[in-house]
Design an enzyme around this catalytic site. Sequence first.
Site, PDB file in Angstrom:
ATOM      1  N   VAL A 212       0.920  -1.220   0.034  1.00 29.43           N
ATOM      2  CA  VAL A 212       0.112  -0.043   0.015  1.00 29.43           C
ATOM      3  C   VAL A 212       0.852   1.292  -0.065  1.00 29.43           C
ATOM      4  O   VAL A 212       1.724   1.310   0.747  1.00 29.43           O
ATOM      5  CB  VAL A 212      -0.939  -0.063   1.100  1.00 29.43           C
ATOM      6  CG1 VAL A 212      -1.844   1.321   1.350  1.00 29.43           C
ATOM      7  CG2 VAL A 212      -1.929  -1.250   1.119  1.00 29.43           C
ATOM      8  N   GLY A 213       0.736   2.065  -0.990  1.00 32.81           N
ATOM      9  CA  GLY A 213       1.667   3.313  -1.123  1.00 32.81           C
ATOM     10  C   GLY A 213       2.895   2.756  -1.546  1.00 32.81           C
ATOM     11  O   GLY A 213       3.787   3.547  -1.389  1.00 32.81           O
ATOM     12  N   GLY A 214       2.907   1.833  -2.451  1.00 31.05           N
ATOM     13  CA  GLY A 214       4.346   1.346  -2.842  1.00 31.05           C
ATOM     14  C   GLY A 214       4.895   1.994  -3.989  1.00 31.05           C
ATOM     15  O   GLY A 214       6.092   1.501  -4.431  1.00 31.05           O
ATOM     16  N   GLY A 215       4.303   3.171  -4.435  1.00 36.16           N
ATOM     17  CA  GLY A 215       5.273   4.045  -5.172  1.00 36.16           C
ATOM     18  C   GLY A 215       5.302   3.306  -6.498  1.00 36.16           C
ATOM     19  O   GLY A 215       4.312   2.786  -7.099  1.00 36.16           O
ATOM     20  N   ASP A 236      -0.997   2.112  -5.404  1.00 44.37           N
ATOM     21  CA  ASP A 236      -0.772   3.556  -5.320  1.00 44.37           C
ATOM     22  C   ASP A 236      -1.760   4.525  -6.215  1.00 44.37           C
ATOM     23  O   ASP A 236      -2.441   3.794  -6.645  1.00 44.37           O
ATOM     24  CB  ASP A 236       0.706   3.908  -5.353  1.00 44.37           C
ATOM     25  CG  ASP A 236       1.155   5.091  -4.342  1.00 44.37           C
ATOM     26  OD1 ASP A 236       0.714   6.032  -4.470  1.00 44.37           O
ATOM     27  OD2 ASP A 236       2.422   4.825  -3.912  1.00 44.37           O
ATOM     28  N   MET A 257      -6.279   4.491  -0.916  1.00 48.90           N
ATOM     29  CA  MET A 257      -6.160   3.671   0.336  1.00 48.90           C
ATOM     30  C   MET A 257      -7.142   4.314   1.374  1.00 48.90           C
ATOM     31  O   MET A 257      -7.281   3.333   2.209  1.00 48.90           O
ATOM     32  CB  MET A 257      -4.603   3.731   0.964  1.00 48.90           C
ATOM     33  CG  MET A 257      -4.248   4.863   1.290  1.00 48.90           C
ATOM     34  SD  MET A 257      -2.520   4.906   1.798  1.00 48.90           S
ATOM     35  CE  MET A 257      -2.234   6.741   2.375  1.00 48.90           C
ATOM     36  N   LYS A 270       5.461   0.775   3.676  1.00 51.25           N
ATOM     37  CA  LYS A 270       6.667   1.371   4.024  1.00 51.25           C
ATOM     38  C   LYS A 270       6.500   2.911   4.071  1.00 51.25           C
ATOM     39  O   LYS A 270       6.232   3.257   3.085  1.00 51.25           O
ATOM     40  CB  LYS A 270       7.871   0.961   3.268  1.00 51.25           C
ATOM     41  CG  LYS A 270       9.139   1.396   3.446  1.00 51.25           C
ATOM     42  CD  LYS A 270      10.287   1.317   2.358  1.00 51.25           C
ATOM     43  CE  LYS A 270      10.119   2.216   1.371  1.00 51.25           C
ATOM     44  NZ  LYS A 270      10.413   3.498   1.577  1.00 51.25           N
ATOM     45  N   HIS A 274       3.379   7.289   8.612  1.00 47.46           N
ATOM     46  CA  HIS A 274       4.191   8.606   9.337  1.00 47.46           C
ATOM     47  C   HIS A 274       3.756   9.600   8.542  1.00 47.46           C
ATOM     48  O   HIS A 274       3.970  10.625   9.067  1.00 47.46           O
ATOM     49  CB  HIS A 274       5.749   8.316   9.335  1.00 47.46           C
ATOM     50  CG  HIS A 274       6.267   8.447   8.230  1.00 47.46           C
ATOM     51  ND1 HIS A 274       7.633   8.441   8.040  1.00 47.46           N
ATOM     52  CD2 HIS A 274       5.881   8.632   7.047  1.00 47.46           C
ATOM     53  CE1 HIS A 274       8.185   8.822   7.055  1.00 47.46           C
ATOM     54  NE2 HIS A 274       7.236   8.726   6.347  1.00 47.46           N
TER      55      HIS A 274
END
Length: 370
Positions: A212-215, A236, A257, A270, A274
């Site tokens: 998720v958010g794997g670029g 992404d 997401m 990854k 944050h």
Amino acid sequence: METVLSKHSAPLVLKGVQKKEEEELLGQATIWKLMLSFMDSFALKAAVELRIADIIDHHGRPISLQTILNNISDAPSPDISFLHRVMRHLVRKNIFSSQQSELNDTLYDLTPASKWLLRDSKSTLAPMILLENHPLHLDPSHYLSHSIREGTKNGSAFFKCHGHEQFDLTGLDPEFNKLFNEGMACTARIVSKAVTSGYKEGFKKIQSLVDVGGGIGGSLSGIVRAYPLIKGINFDLPHVVATAPKYDGITHVGGNMFQSIPKADAVYMKWILHDWSDQECVQILKNCRKAIPEKTGKVIIVDHVLHPQGNGIFEDTGFAFDMMLLTHNGGGKERTEEDWKKLFQQAGFLRYNIININAFPSNIIEAFPI
């Protein structure tokens, strides 16, 4: 009063002064050091842009300042005195080393640190250095006090500076999007190596894994190479995956997401959570929970766990990143273990486990539904 400054990073030793005066002087020195520490990063950027580490590496031996200068491309009127001052600074910071030749010429060589500046290496932080020092990335830091005064009611410091939030700007500015993706990809390769080495047992029973958010797929490609039986889904925003290269065993999926996440045995994230506020993280985690099997599923989070009294090698980096997130992502922040525990409880995860890895961010956090 005698003042002795030992070589490089050894502490300042003051003799013949009263304790109060010593404390004042050391306090003054601390402020000056912090005030001008931005020049360390700019010197790194210059070294990357000039490919100094690559030039030394290409020669395979220590080389002179003139040799470095002769090999810098696109330099119509190079100034060797300027190069000398930059190299002198970086030698003092142990980025490069120096030694005298038999002809009393100063020769420069690589150190374990400068090897991370090599542009053509798979293990490089050069793209991240260029991203972190780009004006679009740096300028919001000037709005840090605004963030304290106003919070995020009218947008993050990044928004106040640029008129767009960071992830919106990547979709509007192709050049910045490329710079951002390359920065994330270089860290993904480094972290993936540390993850596959430090989390060997964790991937063995997984048949499908969604990043998720794997670029552009850098992190997931490293995992799938190490575990070829895993079916990888790189997830992404559509404009991000549109630029992703093809990888064996990986399907690129565009989406959001905050709305839904492709189903898989496990979710991998990854440096994602944050970037977001607690409320947004809970929403993401709830969507992760829906995407994985109730009894056997898990969420694998690669992020930093702050230790306010810690002294680990990446501890200061974690706190510096927290300051950057304060200006770039509004509600984004680095979190302590207690912070992570609260997120998991609110999102419906009953158990978690923290594993240390040899990279930054330096933790894998497993979250389990039951």
